[in-house]
Design a protein around this motif. Structure first.
Motif, PDB file in Angstrom:
ATOM      1  N   PRO A 201       0.807  -1.217   0.000  1.00  0.00           N
ATOM      2  CA  PRO A 201       0.000   0.000   0.000  1.00  0.00           C
ATOM      3  C   PRO A 201       0.847   1.277   0.000  1.00  0.00           C
ATOM      4  O   PRO A 201       2.051   1.219   0.280  1.00  0.00           O
ATOM      5  N   GLY A 202       0.218   2.386  -0.308  1.00  0.00           N
ATOM      6  CA  GLY A 202       0.891   3.678  -0.308  1.00  0.00           C
ATOM      7  C   GLY A 202       1.506   3.956   1.055  1.00  0.00           C
ATOM      8  O   GLY A 202       0.922   3.618   2.087  1.00  0.00           O
ATOM      9  N   MET A 203       2.688   4.545   1.042  1.00  0.00           N
ATOM     10  CA  MET A 203       3.386   4.967   2.268  1.00  0.00           C
ATOM     11  C   MET A 203       3.798   3.809   3.176  1.00  0.00           C
ATOM     12  O   MET A 203       4.080   4.008   4.357  1.00  0.00           O
ATOM     13  N   SER A 204       3.849   2.586   2.650  1.00  0.00           N
ATOM     14  CA  SER A 204       4.216   1.457   3.517  1.00  0.00           C
ATOM     15  C   SER A 204       5.726   1.302   3.637  1.00  0.00           C
ATOM     16  O   SER A 204       6.210   0.596   4.527  1.00  0.00           O
ATOM     17  N   GLY A 205       6.482   1.926   2.738  1.00  0.00           N
ATOM     18  CA  GLY A 205       7.945   1.867   2.854  1.00  0.00           C
ATOM     19  C   GLY A 205       8.651   1.132   1.722  1.00  0.00           C
ATOM     20  O   GLY A 205       9.784   0.703   1.890  1.00  0.00           O
TER      21      GLY A 205
ATOM     22  N   THR B  96       9.698   2.356  -1.318  1.00  0.00           N
ATOM     23  CA  THR B  96      10.832   3.149  -1.797  1.00  0.00           C
ATOM     24  C   THR B  96      11.940   3.167  -0.746  1.00  0.00           C
ATOM     25  O   THR B  96      13.126   3.044  -1.076  1.00  0.00           O
ATOM     26  N   THR B  97      11.558   3.266   0.515  1.00  0.00           N
ATOM     27  CA  THR B  97      12.534   3.286   1.615  1.00  0.00           C
ATOM     28  C   THR B  97      13.367   2.000   1.612  1.00  0.00           C
ATOM     29  O   THR B  97      14.574   2.034   1.849  1.00  0.00           O
ATOM     30  N   ASN B  98      12.735   0.851   1.346  1.00  0.00           N
ATOM     31  CA  ASN B  98      13.456  -0.420   1.249  1.00  0.00           C
ATOM     32  C   ASN B  98      14.557  -0.353   0.196  1.00  0.00           C
ATOM     33  O   ASN B  98      15.697  -0.734   0.449  1.00  0.00           O
TER      34      ASN B  98
ATOM     35  N   ASP C 294       7.439  13.191  -2.399  1.00  0.00           N
ATOM     36  CA  ASP C 294       8.146  11.908  -2.302  1.00  0.00           C
ATOM     37  C   ASP C 294       7.273  10.682  -2.534  1.00  0.00           C
ATOM     38  O   ASP C 294       7.642   9.585  -2.133  1.00  0.00           O
ATOM     39  N   ARG C 295       6.108  10.864  -3.168  1.00  0.00           N
ATOM     40  CA  ARG C 295       5.304   9.690  -3.506  1.00  0.00           C
ATOM     41  C   ARG C 295       5.766   9.183  -4.871  1.00  0.00           C
ATOM     42  O   ARG C 295       6.000   9.973  -5.786  1.00  0.00           O
ATOM     43  N   THR C 296       5.855   7.863  -4.993  1.00  0.00           N
ATOM     44  CA  THR C 296       6.272   7.289  -6.268  1.00  0.00           C
ATOM     45  C   THR C 296       5.185   7.529  -7.317  1.00  0.00           C
ATOM     46  O   THR C 296       4.007   7.300  -7.061  1.00  0.00           O
ATOM     47  N   ILE C 297       5.595   8.018  -8.506  1.00  0.00           N
ATOM     48  CA  ILE C 297       4.627   8.270  -9.584  1.00  0.00           C
ATOM     49  C   ILE C 297       4.507   7.042 -10.487  1.00  0.00           C
ATOM     50  O   ILE C 297       3.428   6.598 -10.827  1.00  0.00           O
TER      51      ILE C 297
ATOM     52  N   VAL D 253       6.376  -0.465  -6.994  1.00  0.00           N
ATOM     53  CA  VAL D 253       5.182   0.097  -7.651  1.00  0.00           C
ATOM     54  C   VAL D 253       4.750   1.348  -6.881  1.00  0.00           C
ATOM     55  O   VAL D 253       5.107   1.521  -5.724  1.00  0.00           O
ATOM     56  N   PRO D 254       3.948   2.224  -7.519  1.00  0.00           N
ATOM     57  CA  PRO D 254       3.335   3.323  -6.772  1.00  0.00           C
ATOM     58  C   PRO D 254       2.132   2.772  -6.018  1.00  0.00           C
ATOM     59  O   PRO D 254       1.288   2.101  -6.605  1.00  0.00           O
ATOM     60  N   GLY D 255       2.066   3.005  -4.716  1.00  0.00           N
ATOM     61  CA  GLY D 255       1.024   2.384  -3.899  1.00  0.00           C
ATOM     62  C   GLY D 255      -0.330   3.080  -3.957  1.00  0.00           C
ATOM     63  O   GLY D 255      -1.336   2.477  -3.585  1.00  0.00           O
ATOM     64  N   GLN D 256      -0.361   4.323  -4.404  1.00  0.00           N
ATOM     65  CA  GLN D 256      -1.627   5.056  -4.365  1.00  0.00           C
ATOM     66  C   GLN D 256      -2.660   4.381  -5.277  1.00  0.00           C
ATOM     67  O   GLN D 256      -2.334   3.956  -6.394  1.00  0.00           O
ATOM     68  N   VAL D 257      -3.895   4.289  -4.762  1.00  0.00           N
ATOM     69  CA  VAL D 257      -4.960   3.499  -5.389  1.00  0.00           C
ATOM     70  C   VAL D 257      -5.100   3.785  -6.888  1.00  0.00           C
ATOM     71  O   VAL D 257      -5.209   2.862  -7.693  1.00  0.00           O
TER      72      VAL D 257
HETATM   73  N1  LIG Z   1       8.377   4.910  11.201  1.00  0.00           N
HETATM   74  C1  LIG Z   1       8.674   4.356  10.019  1.00  0.00           C
HETATM   75  N2  LIG Z   1       8.566   5.130   8.930  1.00  0.00           N
HETATM   76  C2  LIG Z   1       8.858   4.561   7.738  1.00  0.00           C
HETATM   77  C3  LIG Z   1       9.266   3.200   7.614  1.00  0.00           C
HETATM   78  N3  LIG Z   1       9.446   2.924   6.299  1.00  0.00           N
HETATM   79  C4  LIG Z   1       9.194   4.069   5.652  1.00  0.00           C
HETATM   80  N4  LIG Z   1       8.849   5.068   6.497  1.00  0.00           N
HETATM   81  C5  LIG Z   1       8.479   6.449   6.165  1.00  0.00           C
HETATM   82  O1  LIG Z   1       7.183   6.408   5.540  1.00  0.00           O
HETATM   83  C6  LIG Z   1       7.109   7.374   4.487  1.00  0.00           C
HETATM   84  C7  LIG Z   1       6.710   6.702   3.177  1.00  0.00           C
HETATM   85  O2  LIG Z   1       7.742   5.816   2.782  1.00  0.00           O
HETATM   86  P1  LIG Z   1       7.974   5.415   1.253  1.00  0.00           P
HETATM   87  O3  LIG Z   1       9.107   4.449   1.223  1.00  0.00           O
HETATM   88  O4  LIG Z   1       8.072   6.627   0.390  1.00  0.00           O
HETATM   89  O5  LIG Z   1       6.603   4.664   0.938  1.00  0.00           O
HETATM   90  P2  LIG Z   1       6.129   3.980  -0.441  1.00  0.00           P
HETATM   91  O6  LIG Z   1       5.574   2.647  -0.061  1.00  0.00           O
HETATM   92  O7  LIG Z   1       7.220   3.998  -1.435  1.00  0.00           O
HETATM   93  O8  LIG Z   1       4.932   4.960  -0.868  1.00  0.00           O
HETATM   94  P3  LIG Z   1       4.324   5.160  -2.366  1.00  0.00           P
HETATM   95  O9  LIG Z   1       5.477   5.442  -3.272  1.00  0.00           O
HETATM   96  O10 LIG Z   1       3.379   6.304  -2.285  1.00  0.00           O
HETATM   97  O11 LIG Z   1       3.602   3.885  -2.706  1.00  0.00           O
HETATM   98  C8  LIG Z   1       8.474   8.064   4.429  1.00  0.00           C
HETATM   99  O12 LIG Z   1       8.385   9.268   5.132  1.00  0.00           O
HETATM  100  C9  LIG Z   1       9.403   7.075   5.120  1.00  0.00           C
HETATM  101  O13 LIG Z   1      10.501   7.734   5.725  1.00  0.00           O
HETATM  102  C10 LIG Z   1       9.368   2.413   8.815  1.00  0.00           C
HETATM  103  O14 LIG Z   1       9.710   1.247   8.807  1.00  0.00           O
HETATM  104  N5  LIG Z   1       9.052   3.066   9.979  1.00  0.00           N
END
Ligand SMILES: Nc1nc2c(ncn2[C@@H]2O[C@H](COP(=O)(O)OP(=O)(O)OP(=O)(O)O)[C@@H](O)[C@H]2O)c(=O)[nH]1
Ligand SMILES: [Mg+2]
Length: 119
Positions: free
Chosen positions: A19-23, A25-27, A51-54, A78-82
């Motif tokens: 899902p969106g914002m699950s992390g 891209t951070t991985n 910082d949302r993936t397009i 993938v971009p998580g937004q619905v």
């Molecule tokens: N507390 C916490 N924050 C996290 C973690 N992983 C990611 N974040 C934060 O959550 C936010 C979203 O992370 P992204 O990696 O951009 O999420 P995404 O899944 O790529 O989101 P989309 O590209 O929109 O699908 C960022 O501000 C990250 O710093 C985690 O394990 N713990």
């Protein structure tokens, strides 16, 4: 999987899905920051200013040879937004492995399940 016999390369595609914002891209950013430069390509990210993936993030990892062949791991998110459903479908084309990135916050449980069904 795609084998380039001329170059003796095995291309494998791994997609980070969740899902969106699950992390997701951070991985990829973390893996990229920790890997030896000789093993990795550039991390390519297409993001909004928030910082949302397009469309996707992409990086390639090369890890030596197996029986003379060079495996190349192509990592995508993938971009998580619905509303990016059609992008997710395109990115999944030819996938070999999926890393499902769930959001562990209790209120995101429904989003995790919806995304799993979408997958
Ligand atoms: N507390 C916490 N924050 C996290 C973690 N992983 C990611 N974040 C934060 O959550 C936010 C979203 O992370 P992204 O990696 O951009 O999420 P995404 O899944 O790529 O989101 P989309 O590209 O929109 O699908 C960022 O501000 C990250 O710093 C985690 O394990 N713990
Ligand atoms: Mg992202």
């Amino acid at each position: 999987m795609f084998i380039n016999w001329a170059l003796q390369e095995i291309n494998l595609k791994i997609v980070y899905y969740g899902p969106g914002m699950s992390g997701k891209t951070t991985n990829l950013e973390y893996i990229h920051s920790k890997l030896d430069p000789s093993l990795k390509g550039d991390l390519v990210s297409l993001k909004t200013k928030e910082d949302r993936t397009i469309f996707f993030d992409f990086m390639q990892i090369e890890v030596g040879r197996i029986k003379g062949k060079k495996p190349k791991f192509n990592l995508y998110t993938v971009p998580g937004q619905v509303y990016y459903a059609s992008s997710r479908k395109v990115i999944l084309n030819g996938v070999d492995g999926i890393v499902f990135v769930a959001d562990s916050q209790p209120h995101r449980m429904e989003a995790n399940i919806e995304t799993l069904l979408d997958l």
